[in-house]
Design a protein around this motif. Structure first.
Motif, PDB file in Angstrom:
ATOM      1  N   LEU A 723       0.834  -1.204   0.000  1.00 11.55           N
ATOM      2  CA  LEU A 723       0.000   0.000   0.000  1.00 11.55           C
ATOM      3  C   LEU A 723       0.869   1.254   0.000  1.00 11.55           C
ATOM      4  CD1 LEU A 723      -2.743   1.435   0.226  1.00 11.55           C
ATOM      5  CD2 LEU A 723      -2.575   1.166   2.721  1.00 11.55           C
ATOM      6  N   ALA A 724       1.933   1.239   0.811  1.00 11.96           N
ATOM      7  CA  ALA A 724       2.836   2.394   0.856  1.00 11.96           C
ATOM      8  C   ALA A 724       3.455   2.642  -0.515  1.00 11.96           C
ATOM      9  CB  ALA A 724       3.925   2.170   1.900  1.00 11.96           C
ATOM     10  N   LEU A 725       3.784   1.564  -1.216  1.00 11.61           N
ATOM     11  CA  LEU A 725       4.386   1.704  -2.545  1.00 11.61           C
ATOM     12  C   LEU A 725       3.385   2.303  -3.536  1.00 11.61           C
ATOM     13  CD1 LEU A 725       7.147   1.069  -3.730  1.00 11.61           C
ATOM     14  CD2 LEU A 725       6.289  -1.171  -4.400  1.00 11.61           C
ATOM     15  N   TYR A 726       2.152   1.819  -3.497  1.00  7.92           N
ATOM     16  CA  TYR A 726       1.113   2.388  -4.370  1.00  7.92           C
ATOM     17  C   TYR A 726       0.942   3.885  -4.086  1.00  7.92           C
ATOM     18  CZ  TYR A 726      -0.551  -2.325  -5.658  1.00  7.92           C
ATOM     19  OH  TYR A 726      -0.667  -3.607  -6.149  1.00  7.92           O
ATOM     20  N   THR A 727       0.919   4.234  -2.800  1.00 12.59           N
ATOM     21  CA  THR A 727       0.734   5.641  -2.428  1.00 12.59           C
ATOM     22  C   THR A 727       1.889   6.488  -2.941  1.00 12.59           C
ATOM     23  OG1 THR A 727      -0.441   4.969  -0.419  1.00 12.59           O
ATOM     24  CG2 THR A 727       0.421   7.211  -0.486  1.00 12.59           C
ATOM     25  N   GLU A 728       3.094   5.980  -2.754  1.00 16.84           N
ATOM     26  CA  GLU A 728       4.280   6.757  -3.134  1.00 16.84           C
ATOM     27  C   GLU A 728       4.362   6.935  -4.646  1.00 16.84           C
ATOM     28  OE1 GLU A 728       6.735   9.174  -1.461  1.00 16.84           O
ATOM     29  OE2 GLU A 728       5.539   7.747  -0.301  1.00 16.84           O
ATOM     30  N   LEU A 729       3.926   5.921  -5.391  1.00 14.89           N
ATOM     31  CA  LEU A 729       3.953   5.998  -6.849  1.00 14.89           C
ATOM     32  C   LEU A 729       2.706   6.689  -7.414  1.00 14.89           C
ATOM     33  CD1 LEU A 729       5.392   2.444  -7.679  1.00 14.89           C
ATOM     34  CD2 LEU A 729       6.598   4.636  -7.728  1.00 14.89           C
ATOM     35  N   GLU A 730       1.828   7.116  -6.484  1.00 17.17           N
ATOM     36  CA  GLU A 730       0.598   7.827  -6.871  1.00 17.17           C
ATOM     37  C   GLU A 730      -0.241   7.009  -7.848  1.00 17.17           C
ATOM     38  OE1 GLU A 730       2.018  11.688  -8.172  1.00 17.17           O
ATOM     39  OE2 GLU A 730       1.947  12.453  -6.118  1.00 17.17           O
ATOM     40  N   TYR A 769      -3.661  10.687   0.808  1.00 17.51           N
ATOM     41  CA  TYR A 769      -3.392  10.833  -0.627  1.00 17.51           C
ATOM     42  C   TYR A 769      -4.683  10.706  -1.434  1.00 17.51           C
ATOM     43  CZ  TYR A 769      -2.436   8.963  -5.294  1.00 17.51           C
ATOM     44  OH  TYR A 769      -2.469   8.714  -6.640  1.00 17.51           O
ATOM     45  N   LEU A 770      -5.529   9.743  -1.050  1.00 22.41           N
ATOM     46  CA  LEU A 770      -6.778   9.504  -1.765  1.00 22.41           C
ATOM     47  C   LEU A 770      -7.880  10.480  -1.348  1.00 22.41           C
ATOM     48  CD1 LEU A 770      -6.780   5.605  -1.426  1.00 22.41           C
ATOM     49  CD2 LEU A 770      -6.412   6.888  -3.551  1.00 22.41           C
TER      50      LEU A 770
END
Length: 959
Positions: A723-730, A769-770
């Motif tokens: 999840l952190a990776l998805y957030t960081e990659l937007e 972010y979302l």
């Protein structure tokens, strides 16, 4: 050094039978260069490798003898192939330095390392650690070298055990500015190639002044020279024979010598027409077959005794008469199978380990058993007590155990193991305890020996093996008290690498149920404390806390300091929520004082760690620094990798918080290296999170975008990290799906884990972010309990700064009052902690809140400016991205924020050069080159040199 005399060179180096020394011109030139550096005050290390008989020992002897003539102090040690002392080959060199520094008090520690410690019935030092022993060795070597340059010649390092290799590493690391040459020989071919030595050489090779020399075979002209000097051939005849001998021997000096000796014994017939034996074994067999039976059996007996053959032991063990045995020894010398060791006639020696091994290989197995038994009985009857005698008896009786000597073997193996334990050679002790247990016929005694082995493995840092042995006893048929002690040992080897506690709970629960619940029994109380900690590692923190408090109370009633220390230490791990912190801090402080009073640094380590965690949690930077200092002191004093790992985790957290990502990246690598020492336990997970935290701050996560599809199955990954990776990659779609999946019952599974703060933050960051208000409302109460504290996950796996930043950000998104107050409190905390990284992120949160709340533009610009002034020098690309401004651009000549020197190093790295070659090209030390490479990896977000080279190519640096 008044009254102290340096030892003479080994008599074998000046023996008449020593062969001529030829060739090796390139190697000798290297040693001239090395010795020049030593005379300039720089420690140098040369590892001389090659196959058996390649001439390693002969080269070592030649170099050391030459340097001795030029005024060097030469100390020589060697390793035994069979049951050598724990710190071989340092026994003789350090023993030679005894008395060199009277009045310093170091002789007792040197005696321990030299195998001349207290008698077998003496107790072990109460709270001594081997780092203190190792430092005594360093002090002795440095002191001796301050008076004259020193050569430490160490032979056959491929037989060195773990304790010896650790001492070697420690000595080399800490003598960089001493005029010392460490010269070691080792075999590089199977089956003698040592994986442990290869690792040690690899670790040391990164240091200045460390090099390797691998010996090739002698050239034809060198063999010709040998034949002229040794065989008195004419130069013309020698040249003709040398070409043939080069083909037959491959230039192996030992094989060459044995062929020539065989040729000479047959009357000196021309070599050219003769068929060479297929191996050294064939050569030795041919000689043995020419000996009469008494002489052959005497040689076999000598081979069983060892490479250095004590004539008195051979005479006592032989079933032949004294006169016949002596005559047999004389014949063996005449046939070149044995050589006298001057100045006396009481010790003989095989000309090479290959000779002895060939004799042993040619003996019938039944005869070897009988000879080992005879030698053991002879040594037991005639040799005065000593550590070396114990080791000899352990080896020989163990080899002869099939003849009814198992009980004696167990006795001496146990004594040898206890002696090694007193000398803090834990790996050697563990192996010998295990060997004794395997031969022991009494079940209770065998279980006790297995437990002792597990304890030694624990002290050595091999937690996986310690658990394996402890579980064997805990699930066995031994007495109930032993099974409980084994379950405690299993748990002790589980919590250190941070493993889940379920198996430990099972073992402890079963073992405690099988013994009487006696509150006055220290074993029962210890078991309760361990059960509490094991339950904490299953997530059952409430039950864990109850067991921990009960055990501490019982230990106080018993008044046993060691038991109280165990219970206090175990109770610290029973969860750490903010409401637990004050009580835990008090217990950690009590444990620290108890450890200081008793000298038990093993208890101070966990106490200091928890003081550090709670100090960070409560925002007390001075107390954090003090706790970190205690952890570093424990790690240095004990030399135990577990405490080095814990100290490194705190170092990482402080470096990360300050924005020193290059240092944090180096520490990350060191932690991963340390983790490999924990047996088969895996520390890659925590190190991966630590590395990710760095990479997301400097913008390097972007490099993995091509590897992420957004369709990954959360069950196949650590879902919070994904999840952190998805957030960081937007990636909004994947992030939304995974956040919903976690909130739908999956998040609760992590709530009692040590990683919960990390899981919670990654979920909150995704919700922010979302701009998912529903998720924010669900997460708000979870972060609420951390109000007013900092967030830290696991063993400083991740540090996030003030929880109030996340509270304020959520309240801002939800339009609640109080957001600005929370963010102001967060900023105050971050400034107090001196964390530029966390302060910058809190300023970003204030800017984002101000934009939602319609704050005056000039104030927002001021906050943004403060954030940028913090972010730009540190390369905080994530901060700048969240602000919505452009990412920092490095100057054209400095890609990735690299310095000009780092850019030069990157170009050479991209061209495929190694650190040593980079150092030579730029005229810098190899250590400096290595530091530049580590900094480049951190700044460019590269995982390895290949990725850094790709970065260099992308920046046009390789054109």
């Amino acid at each position: 050094m008044s009254g102290w005399a340096p030892p003479p060179l080994p008599a074998r180096w000046s023996a008449p039978a020593r062969p001529a020394f030829v060739g090796r011109w390139a190697e000798l030139a290297t040693f001239e260069e090395v010795w020049t550096a030593v005379l300039a005050g720089s420690r140098q290390v040369v590892f001389v490798g090659g196959g058996p008989g390649a001439g390693k020992s002969r080269l070592l002897a030649e170099v050391a003898t030459t340097l001795h003539r030029h005024g060097a102090l030469v100390l020589v040690g060697t390793c035994a192939a069979e049951f050598g002392p724990p710190y071989q080959p340092f026994g003789e060199p350090l023993g030679a330095l005894l008395g060199a520094r009277p009045g310093t008090g170091q002789d007792e520690r040197l005696s321990t390392l030299a195998g001349r410690g207290p008698p077998e019935d003496a107790g072990a030092p109460s709270h001594e650690y081997r780092r203190v022993l190792y430092d005594a060795a360093v002090d002795a070597v440095c002191d001796a070298s301050s008076r004259q340059p020193l050569v430490l010649a160490l032979e056959d390092l491929h037989w060195a055990g773990p304790s010896s290799l650790q001492l070697l590493d420690h000595l080399v690391e800490r003598t960089a500015d001493c005029p010392v040459l460490v010269l070691g020989t080792h075999r590089t071919t199977a089956p003698d190639r040592s994986a442990g030595l290869v690792r040690t050489i690899g670790q040391l090779y990164r240091l200045d002044g460390v090099r390797r020399l691998d010996l090739a075979g002698l050239a034809t002209e060198d063999i010709a020279q040998y034949l002229v000097q040794e065989g008195r051939l004419s130069p013309r005849a020698a040249r003709g024979a040398a070409a043939v001998l080069r083909d037959q021997t491959g230039g192996n000096p030992f094989f060459l010598r044995e062929l020539w000796r065989d040729h000479a014994a047959r009357g000196g017939a021309l070599l050219v027409g003769r068929q060479a034996p297929a191996s050294v074994r064939d050569t030795i067999l041919a000689r043995l077959e020419r000996l009469p039976l008494p002489a052959r059996q005497t040689v076999e007996l000598a081979a069983v005794v060892g490479e250095d053959v004590d004539v008195a032991t051979v005479l006592t063990a032989s079933h032949w008469s004294r006169g016949t045995t002596l005559a047999g020894l004389d014949e063996a010398v005449a046939f070149g199978l044995l050589e006298p060791v001057p100045p006396g006639d009481d010790v003989l020696r095989f000309p090479h380990a290959l000779c002895r091994q060939a004799v042993l290989d040619l003996m019938p197995a039944s005869r070897r058993l009988q000879q080992h038994a005879g030698v053991a009985l002879a040594v037991e009857a005639t040799v005065p007590p000593s550590e070396r005698r114990t080791q000899q008896l352990a080896f020989h009786f163990a080899q002869a155990q099939a003849l009814g000597h198992a009980a004696r073997a167990v006795h001496y193996l146990t004594e040898a193991a206890r002696s090694a334990a007193r000398g803090l050679a834990h790996e050697d002790a563990a192996g010998w305890f295990e060997q004794a247990a395997a031969l022991c016929e009494d079940d209770a005694e065998s279980c006790g020996l297995v437990l002792s082995a597990a304890g030694s493995h624990l002290l050595a840092g091999d937690f996986a093996r310690a658990r394996e042995l402890a579980e064997r006893v805990a699930t066995g048929t031994g007495v109930a008290a032993q099974r409980l002690a084994a379950a405690v040992a299993y748990e002790d080897a589980s919590w250190r690498p941070g493993l889940p506690g379920h198996r430990a709970v099972d073992l402890l629960g079963t073992a405690l149920a099988a013994v009487e619940a006696d509150p006055t029994d220290p074993g029962h109380v210890r078991g309760l404390a361990s059960l509490g900690r094991a339950m904490a590692f299953t997530g059952a923190t409430a039950e864990a806390d109850a067991f921990g408090r009960r055990a501490v109370a019982l230990a106080r009633e018993l008044g046993n300091d060691d038991l109280l220390a165990h219970t206090l230490q175990a109770s610290l791990w029973n969860g750490l929520r903010p409401e637990d912190a004050p009580d835990k801090f008090a217990r950690a402080g009590e444990l620290s004082r108890l450890a200081d009073r008793t000298g038990a640094l093993g208890h101070l380590g966990p106490a200091a760690y928890y003081r550090g965690v709670i100090s960070y949690l409560q925002g007390e930077p001075v107390a954090l620094a003090q706790a970190h200092g205690d952890l570093v002191r424990v790690a240095r004093a004990t030399g135990q990798t577990f405490f080095e790992y814990m100290a490194g985790c705190v170092s990482y957290a402080r470096q990360f918080s300050a924005g020193d990502f290059a240092a944090a990246h180096r520490t990350c690598g060191e932690l991963q290296d340390l983790g490999t020492s924990f047996g088969s336990d895996d520390t890659e997970g925590p190190c991966a999170v630590q590395s990710y935290m760095i990479r997301r701050e400097n913008g390097a996560v972007e490099r993995v975008r091509a590897l992420i599809t957004g369709a990954e199955r959360p069950e196949e990954h650590w879902a919070p990290g994904l999840l952190a990776l998805y957030t960081e990659l937007e990636l909004p779609g994947p992030a939304a799906r995974l956040l919903a999946w976690l909130l739908d019952g999956e998040l609760a599974r992590h709530e009692d884990s040590a990683q919960w703060p990390c899981v919670l933050v990654y979920a909150i960051e995704a919700a922010l972010y979302l701009e998912d208000e529903s998720a924010a409302r669900a997460l708000r109460p979870m972060i609420g309990e951390y109000a007013g504290t900092n967030l830290v996950a696991g063993q400083f796996v991740a540090v996030f700064g003030s929880a109030d930043r996340y509270l304020g950000a959520l309240d801002s998104l939800l339009g609640r009052t109080g957001a600005a107050d929370s963010l102001a409190a967060a900023l105050e905390m971050d400034i107090r902690m001196g964390s530029a990284v966390h302060e910058a992120h809190t300023l970003v949160a204030q800017v984002l809140h101000g934009r939602r709340a319609g704050t005056d533009g000039r104030l927002l610009e001021e906050l943004s400016g403060r954030a940028r002034r913090l972010a730009e020098p540190l390369g905080l690309r994530r901060v700048l991205r969240l602000l919505g401004g452009p990412a920092p651009r490095a100057p054209a000549h400095s890609p990735g924020g690299l310095t000009s020197r780092e850019t030069e190093v990157l170009q050479l790295l991209g061209a495929g050069l190694l650190n040593r070659e980079i150092a030579q090209r730029l005229v810098i030390s190899e250590n400096t080159a290595a530091n530049h490479v580590r900094s480049i990896l951190a700044k460019t977000g590269s995982a390895n040199r290949t990725q850094a080279a790709m970065f260099a190519a992308a920046q046009g640096l390789l054109d």
